[in-house]
Scaffold this active site. Structure first.
Site, PDB file in Angstrom:
ATOM      1  N   LYS A 186      -3.810 -50.497 -36.532  1.00 49.18           N
ATOM      2  CA  LYS A 186      -4.559 -50.876 -37.740  1.00 49.18           C
ATOM      3  C   LYS A 186      -3.650 -50.715 -38.944  1.00 49.18           C
ATOM      4  O   LYS A 186      -3.414 -49.615 -39.435  1.00 49.18           O
ATOM      5  CB  LYS A 186      -5.816 -50.025 -37.923  1.00 49.18           C
ATOM      6  CG  LYS A 186      -6.734 -50.667 -38.964  1.00 49.18           C
ATOM      7  CD  LYS A 186      -7.482 -49.688 -39.822  1.00 49.18           C
ATOM      8  CE  LYS A 186      -6.866 -49.353 -41.140  1.00 49.18           C
ATOM      9  NZ  LYS A 186      -6.641 -50.439 -42.090  1.00 49.18           N
ATOM     10  N   GLU A 261       0.980 -37.643 -40.295  1.00 51.28           N
ATOM     11  CA  GLU A 261       2.119 -37.541 -41.224  1.00 51.28           C
ATOM     12  C   GLU A 261       1.565 -37.849 -42.602  1.00 51.28           C
ATOM     13  O   GLU A 261       1.182 -38.981 -42.879  1.00 51.28           O
ATOM     14  CB  GLU A 261       3.222 -38.521 -40.809  1.00 51.28           C
ATOM     15  CG  GLU A 261       4.576 -38.108 -41.352  1.00 51.28           C
ATOM     16  CD  GLU A 261       4.990 -38.931 -42.542  1.00 51.28           C
ATOM     17  OE1 GLU A 261       4.795 -38.443 -43.673  1.00 51.28           O
ATOM     18  OE2 GLU A 261       5.478 -40.046 -42.346  1.00 51.28           O
ATOM     19  N   CYS A 295       6.772 -41.018 -48.680  1.00 54.27           N
ATOM     20  CA  CYS A 295       6.169 -39.697 -48.456  1.00 54.27           C
ATOM     21  C   CYS A 295       7.158 -38.567 -48.734  1.00 54.27           C
ATOM     22  O   CYS A 295       6.762 -37.495 -49.165  1.00 54.27           O
ATOM     23  CB  CYS A 295       5.616 -39.604 -47.041  1.00 54.27           C
ATOM     24  SG  CYS A 295       6.818 -40.054 -45.789  1.00 54.27           S
ATOM     25  N   GLU A 396       0.525 -35.279 -55.499  1.00 54.29           N
ATOM     26  CA  GLU A 396       1.402 -36.391 -55.119  1.00 54.29           C
ATOM     27  C   GLU A 396       1.060 -37.616 -55.965  1.00 54.29           C
ATOM     28  O   GLU A 396      -0.061 -38.119 -55.904  1.00 54.29           O
ATOM     29  CB  GLU A 396       1.202 -36.716 -53.628  1.00 54.29           C
ATOM     30  CG  GLU A 396       2.159 -37.770 -53.129  1.00 54.29           C
ATOM     31  CD  GLU A 396       2.016 -38.038 -51.636  1.00 54.29           C
ATOM     32  OE1 GLU A 396       0.881 -38.207 -51.161  1.00 54.29           O
ATOM     33  OE2 GLU A 396       3.057 -38.095 -50.963  1.00 54.29           O
TER      34      GLU A 396
END
Ligand code: NDP
Length: 504
Positions: A186, A261, A295, A396
């Site tokens: 997906k 992750e 990331c 973040e």
């Protein structure tokens, strides 16, 4: 450029399809998602939004294919052969995949080409790992031989984000297929283009029908259904920590394995004995590569107090030269932000930083030049005079925004580096090797660097500590995420045990 834009029965032009059981099919849901080029807001395709029922049916097909053994019972050598076919297919379509990634994600040609090359190398790596993997066997007791074997888990649900659409797909698909699982990919709703092309490549290989499915749709329907389903045995997800937490809760029903992750707020420590030009070069690469939508971005720069002034001067001088522009322009060094929604989220954080009292010393705005204002471009942005409690230091941002802090001594640097809920990545710059290694070992993060940033290989485990996730991608560790481990104990000279003697 030619790729599978399918004319649909609704009054629109370009439709993407789902790939289920070896067939390209329209979703029953007439509602679609516009796929946008973030460099100019042109609609490049219409993507389906698969339904819950379609997702459940797809999981059922993947399960039946797994149980049939057409792939799960192939030898490692046979599976390796198919992985190599996929790698060769990617290589043959390298330019097309690169262009699609640039058009859909907004990254630069250089970045996209590196991603596609890494993707084909990942398939080649897992093909070679399969050919070199041997089972463990030992004599546990006299005449008792034990074998430790690895087996596929079943159905793997692979949920990927928009920042590295092809690479994150392949980091999951290659080991999941190598292990013998059936898979359901997906992609992020807004970046499906390279996944569609990748499945066209897979369709041309000897992978049996029904092993690899592609579902385009929303996270809340397709992703959530995959995470909850009792038919799925392992979910591998890359994305935000918040969604990672939701997936873990959803996975509890059948205790499926989860590999997550997630986000980061990674420290990059520059000591006063660093090679300053090298440190400036990598510090810029660490945050502005991928427009900071990475990331592992080095979004917190920690600079030793006594070199702060000279470091900042060189850092800003070079940061001002970064060429921001459409990814398809070969001169562009930093591309677009992936979507308007995400651009606004980054701009909101910049506003928060100003309101919190941080000092904005570079950038801070959407780019309004004639050739850029149709797209989603943000200037490279630098904040100083920040404190550890500010949101721009703790959260973040996932954009081209760096915060710079100073430190006095080695212990202060380690304390600041670890003063975060995240633990994905970190770096140290120093010409004192012993100090650099001592410090990097104390940084609580899974992916770390000394005197460089972002350099890594397909052999190396990729993943984080703390709220940055669970499990590892890549290397032999990545294969483990998709395998069960079984012990088989074999009597070589079987004798009755006579445990129950029936004595009165
Ligand atoms: P998300 O975590 O929401 O999305 C990542 C993937 O998860 C997408 O495929 C998404 O689908 C899917 N998803 C969303 N909700 C669910 C759910 N309930 N169950 C299963 N799958 C789901 O990231 P965003 O795109 O919203 O970005 C938000 C923030 O996440 C960023 O600002 C950044 O901080 C972080 N992020 C981190 C990444 C990383 O590499 N670690 C990558 C991307 C984002 P869909 O979008 O199609 O609905």
């Amino acid at each position: 450029m030619k790729f599978r834009f399918i004319k649909g029965e609704w009054d629109m032009t370009k439709y993407l399809k789902l790939f289920i059981n070896g067939e390209w099919i329209h979703s029953a849901n007439p509602e679609t998602q516009d796929v946008i080029n973030p460099a100019n807001q042109e609609v490049i395709a219409k993507a389906p939004k698969a339904t819950k029922e379609e997702t459940e049916k797809t999981i059922h097909i993947a399960k039946s294919t797994f149980e049939s053994g057409v792939w799960s019972e192939r030898t490692p050598g046979e599976r390796a052969e198919v992985l190599l076919q996929i790698a060769n297919g990617i290589e043959a379509h390298l330019n097309e995949l690169t262009e699609l990634e640039v058009m859909n994600n907004g990254k630069t040609i250089r970045e996209a080409e590196a991603d596609v090359t890494d993707a084909l190398n990942t398939f080649r790596y897992y093909a070679s790992l399969l050919q070199n993997q041997t089972d463990e066997t030992f004599e546990a007791e006299k005449d008792l031989q034990t074998m430790i074997v690895k087996e596929p888990m079943g159905v793997a649900g692979l949920i990927v984000p928009w920042n590295f659409p092809i690479l994150m797909s392949v980091w999951k698909i290659a080991p999941a297929l190598a292990a013998g699982n059936s898979i359901i990919l997906k992609p992020a709703e807004i970046t499906p283009m390279t996944a569609v092309k990748l499945y066209e490549i897979i369709e041309q290989t000897d992978l049996p029908k029904g092993v690899a499915q592609l579902l385009l749709g929303t996270g809340s329907v397709v992703g959530q259904t995959i995470a909850e389903s009792e038919g799925v045995d392992v979910v591998s997800f890359t994305g935000s920590t918040q969604v990672g937490q939701r997936i873990m809760q959803a996975a509890a029903g059948n205790l499926k394995k989860v590999s997550l992750e997630l986000g980061g707020k990674s420290p990059n420590i520059i000591f006063n004995d660093a090679d300053i030009d090298l440190a400036v070069d990598y510090a810029l690469f660490g945050i502005f590569m991928g427009a900071g939508q990475v990331c592992t971005s080095g979004s917190r720069l920690l600079v030793q107090e006594d070199i702060y002034a000279s470091f900042i001067e060189k850092y800003l001088e070079k940061a001002k030269t970064i060429q921001v522009g459409p990814g398809n322009n070969v001169n562009s060094e930093m591309g677009a932000i992936v979507s308007e929604k995400h651009m606004n989220s980054i701009l909101d954080y910049i506003q928060v930083g100003k309101e919190e009292g941080a000092r904005l010393i570079l950038g801070g705005s959407r780019m309004e030049e004639v050739d850029l204002k149709k797209g989603f471009f943000i200037e490279p942005t630098v904040f100083t005079d920040v404190t550890s409690d500010m949101r721009i230091v703790r959260e973040e941002i996932f954009g081209p925004v760096v915060v710079i802090q100073t430190f006095k001594e080695e212990e202060d640097a380690i304390h600041l580096a670890n003063d975060t809920d995240y633990g994905l990545a970190g770096a140290v710059f120093s010409q004192d090797q012993a100090k650099a290694i001592r410090v990097i070992k104390k940084v609580r993060a899974g992916i770390t660097w000394v005197n460089n940033y972002h350099l890594s290989s397909v052999q190396s485990p990729w993943g984080g500590y703390k709220t940055s996730g669970i499990g590892r991608s890549l290397g032999k560790y990545g294969l483990d995420e998709y395998q069960e481990t079984k012990q088989i104990n074999i009597s070589m000279n079987a004798e009755q045990l006579d445990w129950f003697e029936g004595k009165k």
